[in-house]
Design a protein around this motif. Sequence first.
Motif, PDB file in Angstrom:
ATOM      1  N   LEU A   1       0.670  -1.022  -0.103  1.00  0.00           N
ATOM      2  CA  LEU A   1      -0.223   0.074   0.135  1.00  0.00           C
ATOM      3  C   LEU A   1       0.427   1.041   0.330  1.00  0.00           C
ATOM      4  O   LEU A   1       0.625   2.379  -0.756  1.00  0.00           O
ATOM      5  CB  LEU A   1      -1.129  -0.252   1.452  1.00  0.00           C
ATOM      6  N   LYS A   2       2.078   0.583   1.072  1.00  0.00           N
ATOM      7  CA  LYS A   2       2.616   2.430   1.406  1.00  0.00           C
ATOM      8  C   LYS A   2       3.732   2.267  -0.318  1.00  0.00           C
ATOM      9  O   LYS A   2       3.945   3.205  -0.938  1.00  0.00           O
ATOM     10  CB  LYS A   2       3.961   2.643   2.013  1.00  0.00           C
ATOM     11  N   ASP A   3       3.847   1.828  -1.227  1.00  0.00           N
ATOM     12  CA  ASP A   3       4.237   1.872  -2.888  1.00  0.00           C
ATOM     13  C   ASP A   3       2.962   1.928  -3.801  1.00  0.00           C
ATOM     14  O   ASP A   3       3.678   3.108  -4.709  1.00  0.00           O
ATOM     15  CB  ASP A   3       5.064   0.506  -3.401  1.00  0.00           C
ATOM     16  N   GLY A   4       2.088   2.045  -3.381  1.00  0.00           N
ATOM     17  CA  GLY A   4       0.850   2.834  -4.211  1.00  0.00           C
ATOM     18  C   GLY A   4       1.144   4.210  -3.912  1.00  0.00           C
ATOM     19  O   GLY A   4       0.988   4.910  -4.794  1.00  0.00           O
ATOM     20  N   LEU A   5       1.136   4.663  -2.261  1.00  0.00           N
ATOM     21  CA  LEU A   5       0.931   5.906  -1.874  1.00  0.00           C
ATOM     22  C   LEU A   5       2.279   6.673  -2.814  1.00  0.00           C
ATOM     23  O   LEU A   5       1.717   7.552  -2.783  1.00  0.00           O
ATOM     24  CB  LEU A   5       0.895   5.959  -0.322  1.00  0.00           C
ATOM     25  N   SER A   6       3.503   6.407  -2.692  1.00  0.00           N
ATOM     26  CA  SER A   6       4.848   6.372  -3.159  1.00  0.00           C
ATOM     27  C   SER A   6       4.182   6.929  -4.711  1.00  0.00           C
ATOM     28  O   SER A   6       4.879   7.654  -4.555  1.00  0.00           O
ATOM     29  CB  SER A   6       5.521   5.605  -3.236  1.00  0.00           C
ATOM     30  N   CYS A   7       3.807   5.856  -5.175  1.00  0.00           N
ATOM     31  CA  CYS A   7       3.525   6.350  -6.913  1.00  0.00           C
ATOM     32  C   CYS A   7       3.007   7.954  -6.714  1.00  0.00           C
ATOM     33  O   CYS A   7       2.427   8.311  -7.798  1.00  0.00           O
ATOM     34  CB  CYS A   7       3.120   5.233  -7.359  1.00  0.00           C
ATOM     35  N   ILE A   8       1.673   7.694  -5.961  1.00  0.00           N
ATOM     36  CA  ILE A   8       0.594   8.813  -6.240  1.00  0.00           C
ATOM     37  C   ILE A   8       1.380  10.346  -5.469  1.00  0.00           C
ATOM     38  O   ILE A   8       1.098  11.204  -6.168  1.00  0.00           O
ATOM     39  CB  ILE A   8      -0.255   8.725  -4.995  1.00  0.00           C
ATOM     40  N   MET A   9       2.489  10.144  -4.621  1.00  0.00           N
ATOM     41  CA  MET A   9       3.146  10.562  -4.102  1.00  0.00           C
ATOM     42  C   MET A   9       4.661  11.906  -5.080  1.00  0.00           C
ATOM     43  O   MET A   9       4.949  12.514  -5.170  1.00  0.00           O
ATOM     44  CB  MET A   9       3.995  10.816  -3.025  1.00  0.00           C
TER      45      MET A   9
END
Length: 487
Positions: free
Chosen positions: A44-52
């Motif tokens: 999930l944090k990788d997905g949020l990282s992509c958004i960031m």
Amino acid sequence: MLKCFLTTYRIRLSTAVNRWIYYLRKIPLIKHLFPASLYHKTGLKDGLSCIMVLYAVLSELFKKSFYVAVLYGLIIMNVPSDGPRLAAFLQLFLFFSVIGGSMNNLMMFQTDELRRMFLKIMRFDSSLYIRTYVYSEYLMYTVFMLPGMIIAILLFDGNILLAPALLSLALGAHTAIDYLQMKWFEKRHTLPLIKHNIKIVFISFLVFIAGIVLIMQGWILQPLVNICYIGFLGIPITAAVFMKINRYPYFSEASQLSINYFNQMIFAAGTGDSAFQDVVIRDKDIAEMTSDGNTFANRHGYEYLNALFFHRQKRIFFRPVRNRLLILTALALFIIILGRIIKVSDQAAASLNALFPGLVFIMYIMNIGIRATRSLFYNCDASLLQYSFYRRKDAVLKNFAIRLRHLVTYNMIPAAVLCIYLTVGISVLHIPISAADMAISIITILLLSVLFSVHYLFLYYVFQPFTKDYNEKNPFYTILNNAMYIV
């Protein structure tokens, strides 16, 4: 080098995501959507990282485009449609990005919390890390600045090649400053310009003002349209400096010295964030505290608390006001003297009216709200918030009203002086402007001072930006601050 860039960027993203999770879990209505288990859910944090990453790219592209748009707007406002707008744009870019911008390029040996973490705690190779950081910054500068420059030059009917030529010249100027910093440390083994950066900022600000004044007065070098192609010479200059950077033997020593300096600032502040070192109570303040006597004996409750606080913190609050007054006075004298020399014409009145909306930006810079909220938290609220009575609704509202009154008083000082200088300057330079426009401008300056006082204090109370260890900032606070800055 690519591996170093990807590793450091991934760590930065992970740190940013953790910070977001931390503050999202503090919002009452939605905190249940962000359980503590999110911290170790890497997918999930990788997905949020992509958004960031997407947000960072769009944000950087917007900031660079906005900067070019400001230059474009200054040309549109001050150069008639049948005038040399392209040459004026090139000239303004030279003043802003090549001369003034390069003077503030002190990133080679400047240390922040992230650089300290990578070099001191995680033991990254200093030469590899600094080279990676410098190269990536210049690459992003070029990539994100190029689209806006191309569009602006095409709108002025210029050759598209002028955009990369100007950016090459800017890179050459910036890397030349890098080279001077490296030679400074090589010869003196002291941090270059780190103690004089305020003076450098002031000088570069004068360069910006001079660039605008020249455009307003029509002093434009029209041959720049052809001469600026020599900006491509910035490419070999940049390449030569990069070769010097690759072989520079003092990165480790310079990094250690900059980290030691950074640690000293943190220790002096007694906090985990050097941003608080300018609001720490000094010996002079303690000496004054002992001589307060019964100055506020007629006040009670929170009125007494805040009156005593602002009295004891008067150096912390008034020093930035004094600095702003000194800068404002120097700029006013510079502009008035320059105006007398070049004998401003009626066109100055139109230009002055066009620049009045810029008062929003000027008052934003002059406001001391950021320092005030840091001092309020570090020297008062961080301790008192431990008590329940201080967190009651009536106490919060009363303290907000009292503090707003004090903050408005401090911010009104430079605002009032700006009004005086504006009035004197218009009178001395005989600029024809109506009394209604003058009155509206003065009222606007004073109201903007109040607006930004409310802005900073409101965000401080609603989105508490600081934690008890002084080294975190609420991202919502940062976003709303940046939104006000952009608007």
